[in-house]
Design a protein around this motif. Structure first.
Motif, PDB file in Angstrom:
ATOM      1  N   ASN A  28       1.411   8.795   2.701  1.00  8.08           N
ATOM      2  CA  ASN A  28       1.343   9.138   1.285  1.00  8.08           C
ATOM      3  C   ASN A  28      -0.099   9.418   0.870  1.00  8.08           C
ATOM      4  O   ASN A  28      -0.372  10.364   0.141  1.00  8.08           O
ATOM      5  CB  ASN A  28       1.924   7.977   0.472  1.00  8.08           C
ATOM      6  N   ILE A  29      -1.032   8.615   1.386  1.00 13.94           N
ATOM      7  CA  ILE A  29      -2.429   8.780   0.972  1.00 13.94           C
ATOM      8  C   ILE A  29      -3.110   9.880   1.792  1.00 13.94           C
ATOM      9  O   ILE A  29      -4.016  10.561   1.321  1.00 13.94           O
ATOM     10  CB  ILE A  29      -3.208   7.430   1.071  1.00 13.94           C
ATOM     11  N   ARG A 122      -0.363   0.957 -11.179  1.00 12.98           N
ATOM     12  CA  ARG A 122      -0.145   2.366 -11.552  1.00 12.98           C
ATOM     13  C   ARG A 122      -1.185   2.826 -12.570  1.00 12.98           C
ATOM     14  O   ARG A 122      -1.621   3.973 -12.553  1.00 12.98           O
ATOM     15  CB  ARG A 122       1.249   2.539 -12.136  1.00 12.98           C
ATOM     16  N   ASP A 125      -4.553   3.327 -10.444  1.00  9.96           N
ATOM     17  CA  ASP A 125      -4.489   4.436  -9.487  1.00  9.96           C
ATOM     18  C   ASP A 125      -3.034   4.695  -9.091  1.00  9.96           C
ATOM     19  O   ASP A 125      -2.482   4.011  -8.237  1.00  9.96           O
ATOM     20  CB  ASP A 125      -5.325   4.101  -8.245  1.00  9.96           C
ATOM     21  N   ARG A 127      -1.726   6.706  -7.225  1.00  9.45           N
ATOM     22  CA  ARG A 127      -1.451   7.146  -5.840  1.00  9.45           C
ATOM     23  C   ARG A 127      -1.202   5.966  -4.899  1.00  9.45           C
ATOM     24  O   ARG A 127      -0.750   6.141  -3.777  1.00  9.45           O
ATOM     25  CB  ARG A 127      -2.636   7.947  -5.284  1.00  9.45           C
ATOM     26  N   TRP A 129       0.485   3.088  -2.995  1.00 10.83           N
ATOM     27  CA  TRP A 129       1.872   2.767  -2.626  1.00 10.83           C
ATOM     28  C   TRP A 129       2.147   1.310  -2.966  1.00 10.83           C
ATOM     29  O   TRP A 129       1.375   0.418  -2.594  1.00 10.83           O
ATOM     30  CB  TRP A 129       2.041   2.984  -1.122  1.00 10.83           C
ATOM     31  N   ASP A 157       7.598   1.455  -4.642  1.00 10.38           N
ATOM     32  CA  ASP A 157       7.907   2.588  -3.761  1.00 10.38           C
ATOM     33  C   ASP A 157       8.794   2.165  -2.598  1.00 10.38           C
ATOM     34  O   ASP A 157       9.605   2.952  -2.132  1.00 10.38           O
ATOM     35  CB  ASP A 157       6.601   3.204  -3.225  1.00 10.38           C
ATOM     36  N   SER A 183      10.995  10.296   0.356  1.00  6.33           N
ATOM     37  CA  SER A 183       9.722   9.816   0.915  1.00  6.33           C
ATOM     38  C   SER A 183       9.845   9.499   2.399  1.00  6.33           C
ATOM     39  O   SER A 183       8.861   9.537   3.131  1.00  6.33           O
ATOM     40  CB  SER A 183       9.197   8.606   0.139  1.00  6.33           C
TER      41      SER A 183
END
Ligand SMILES: Cc1ncc(COP(=O)(O)O)c(C=O)c1O
Length: 220
Positions: A28-29, A122, A125, A127, A129, A157, A183
């Motif tokens: 994801n990152i 959230r 950041d 992004r 997870w 997530d 995902s």
């Protein structure tokens, strides 16, 4: 509906599910790491609550090539000290790929304040997870008087749950549930050998071989 709509995978145990979650966090990152390898592990730290984190997360980081990049945040009453969590997230912005919260840690069985951890993370950041290790206590969902303890988990997530821990299942059985079913594509690979369709149950390399010879390419 296809297998991609299911929203989870089963694994051999909480360790396997947590490792899969950390792989998702990594992809994801830094999408494409699965194919290209880790190029900048300094972005791949994981935040855990000090003293109550399960070793499987640290092991996972090593196995997936990120090194032991664990950041321990102080706790209060076996939950994140939220002020300390916020400080850490702000100070280490850009370095953190996941925050792990325990929904019943293995020593005290305290359920994290999931809503607060979610909202805080959230806000700093989006992004990052968010993974809930709910190996033990996702089972609260089945009891109306306990289910409110899980408030907020639906926005994480990924969530690990271990039926083999509290459901008396006599064989290893864990599941990693994901908020967004798509995902899981982040870490999936495709083999033309046996996976030519979404529900290829019962198909074997032999039955998928061309009639006049073996498959021309394995593991494609
Ligand atoms: C909170 C927690 N996470 C992960 C694990 C690892 O689970 P497993 O032993 O099924 O790999 C355990 C095991 O006790 C656990 O308590």
């Amino acid at each position: 509906m296809t297998v991609w709509d299911v929203g989870g995978v089963t694994t051999y145990g909480g360790t396997g599910s947590n490792t899969t979650a950390m792989m998702l966090a990594r992809e994801n990152i830094a999408p494409g790491t699965m194919h290209q390898g880790v190029s900048d592990a300094t972005r791949m730290h994981i935040v855990v609550p000090a003293g109550i984190g399960h070793y499987s997360v640290k092991s996972a980081l090593g196995w997936i090539g990120c090194g032991g990049r664990i950041i321990e945040v102080p706790t209060r009453g076996y939950r994140y000290d939220l002020a300390a969590l916020e400080r850490t997230l702000r100070q280490r912005q850009g370095e953190i790929m996941a925050v792990v919260a325990y929904t019943g840690d293995s020593r005290t069985h305290t359920v994290e304040n999931l809503r607060a951890v979610h909202d805080l993370t959230r806000a700093v950041d989006p992004r990052i997870w968010l993974h809930a290790d709910a190996c033990w206590d996702l089972m609260c969902a089945f009891a109306p008087e306990l289910a409110p303890k899980l408030a907020g988990i639906e926005d994480f997530d990924s969530v690990t749950v271990d039926p083999h821990k509290v459901m008396d299942i006599p064989y290893a059985m864990s599941a990693l549930l994901v908020r967004d079913p798509a995902s899981l594509r982040l870490v999936s690979s495709y083999s033309g050998l046996i996976m030519q369709e979404d529900f290829a149950f019962g198909q074997s390399p032999r039955s998928s071989a061309p009639r006049n010879g073996p498959p021309s390419s394995c593991g494609r």
